[in-house]
Design an enzyme around this catalytic site. Structure first.
Site, PDB file in Angstrom:
ATOM      1  CB  CYS A   1      25.567  -2.159 -13.068  1.00 16.97           C
ATOM      2  SG  CYS A   1      27.160  -2.819 -13.609  1.00 16.97           S
TER       3      CYS A   1
ATOM      4  CG  HIS B   1      22.923  -1.901 -16.728  1.00 20.37           C
ATOM      5  ND1 HIS B   1      23.782  -0.839 -16.541  1.00 20.37           N
ATOM      6  CD2 HIS B   1      23.447  -3.199 -16.684  1.00 20.37           C
ATOM      7  CE1 HIS B   1      25.019  -1.442 -16.334  1.00 20.37           C
ATOM      8  NE2 HIS B   1      24.695  -2.906 -16.533  1.00 20.37           N
TER       9      HIS B   1
ATOM     10  CD  GLU C   1      30.838  -3.798 -10.316  1.00 23.68           C
ATOM     11  OE1 GLU C   1      31.736  -4.796 -10.958  1.00 23.68           O
ATOM     12  OE2 GLU C   1      29.506  -3.876 -10.395  1.00 23.68           O
TER      13      GLU C   1
END
Length: 345
Positions: free
Chosen positions: A112, A234, A80
């Protein structure tokens, strides 16, 4: 079976401690470190960006893959924080690793989890026979507004994976995804820094998707936490990571190897790829790995992976993730602000 043929990681060497940032904004560094489970984060230098991180990681991945780069039929870079709004990072990487010109390439964006989405795309192309090998990269130099909570975690780093059927060092046994339209984090075109939904980013966003994708993966593979040697998720901060692991029933031993956020911060698209690379650096043949990514907006990709004998020799062909992380130099807030372009002239 489609799997990982080679992998490589890269994290910028500069670091800034939470206490250094807190000193500038008058915050409590101990409370922040304990609450976020983050002690310091990586900082990209003035000459580092998503492209340079991706190229370095890709070169390491190819060193371990031991293949001719011209056999790569696809390059996908998930991020990103691509250096150009209109100009692909993927073509820069492809040229730098000598994979051009006979290939398809594209930049991916799903907050992400764009790196793991690239892995899935390459899996499909390899399985269909359209390409022999594909290269998937998750890398970011993430942004956090001055004084915002994100400034304590948003960092830089990434990892690359060569995907193929031949010469694999780990097989990807299964993958699945869980996706909804959940606007917990966003940045419009032209804005310097992202906006986030505060506490909304927790239960309705991160935990809903990570836990739902994990349950889906358990169900589709008829497996349970004790069937795996390692697990990683994550990690926007260490607190969320540890809580997700506990909720899913994994032990601290299963998840500790993948937890990198306390020492490098949240590398966004690089977070899960880096966590997996750190696990592959130590995993034994036959070990099973459970992986769940997360991207705001929102969605999670899940993977089950089995390590093969070939990993033992080939992982020594490039620097290990922890070795890269341990090579560090601390900077103060002024240097950090200069490197991150926070000072507007």
């Amino acid at each position: 079976m489609v799997g990982i043929v080679g992998y490589g990681a890269h994290v910028p060497s500069y670091r800034i401690k939470v206490e250094e940032i807190a000193k500038v904004w008058g915050d409590d560094p101990v409370a922040l470190s304990n609450g976020l489970v983050v002690n310091e984060k990586s900082v990209p230098s003035a000459d580092e960006d998503t492209a340079t991180i991706a190229v370095t990681a890709a070169r390491y991945a190819l060193a371990r893959a031991q293949i001719d780069p011209s056999k790569i039929g696809a390059v996908y870079v998930g991020s990103e924080s691509h250096p150009y709004a209109v100009k692909p990072t993927a073509s820069i990487v492809a040229e730098a690793v000598c994979a051009t010109p006979k290939l398809t390439a594209a930049d991916l964006e799903f907050a992400c989890k764009a790196g793991t989405a690239g892995i899935q795309m390459n899996m499909g192309l390899v399985e269909s026979g359209m390409i022999e090998y594909g290269l998937a990269i998750g890398a970011d130099t993430s942004q956090g507004a001055p004084g915002d909570a994100l400034e304590y975690t948003a960092s830089a780093g990434g990892a690359a994976y060569v995907i193929g059927k031949d010469n694999t060092i780990a097989d990807i046994d299964h993958t699945c995804s869980f996706t909804t339209d959940t606007p917990d984090f966003y940045r419009r075109e032209g804005q310097d820094y992202p906006s986030h939904g505060g506490r909304f980013t927790g239960e309705p966003a991160y935990f809903k998707h990570v836990l739902s994708a994990a349950k889906m993966l358990f169900d589709e593979t008829d497996s349970k936490p004790e069937d795996y040697d390692y697990a990683c998720f994550h990690q926007p901060n260490g607190k969320f990571y540890l809580r997700a692991g506990k909720k899913l029933g994994f032990t601290s031993e299963q998840i500790k190897q993948g937890l990198l956020t306390p020492n490098i911060g949240n590398t966004y698209s690089g977070a899960v790829p880096l966590a997996l690379s750190n696990i592959l650096d130590v995993a034994n043949p036959g070990d099973k790995i459970f992986v769940i990514s997360y991207g705001s907006g929102a969605g999670s990709d899940g993977f089950t992976i089995t390590v093969k004998d070939e990993i033992v020799e080939r992982r020594e062909l490039a620097p290990k993730t922890q070795e890269i992380i341990d090579d560090k130099t601390y900077v103060d807030y002024a240097v950090y602000a200069k490197f991150k372009g926070k000072i507007k002239m």
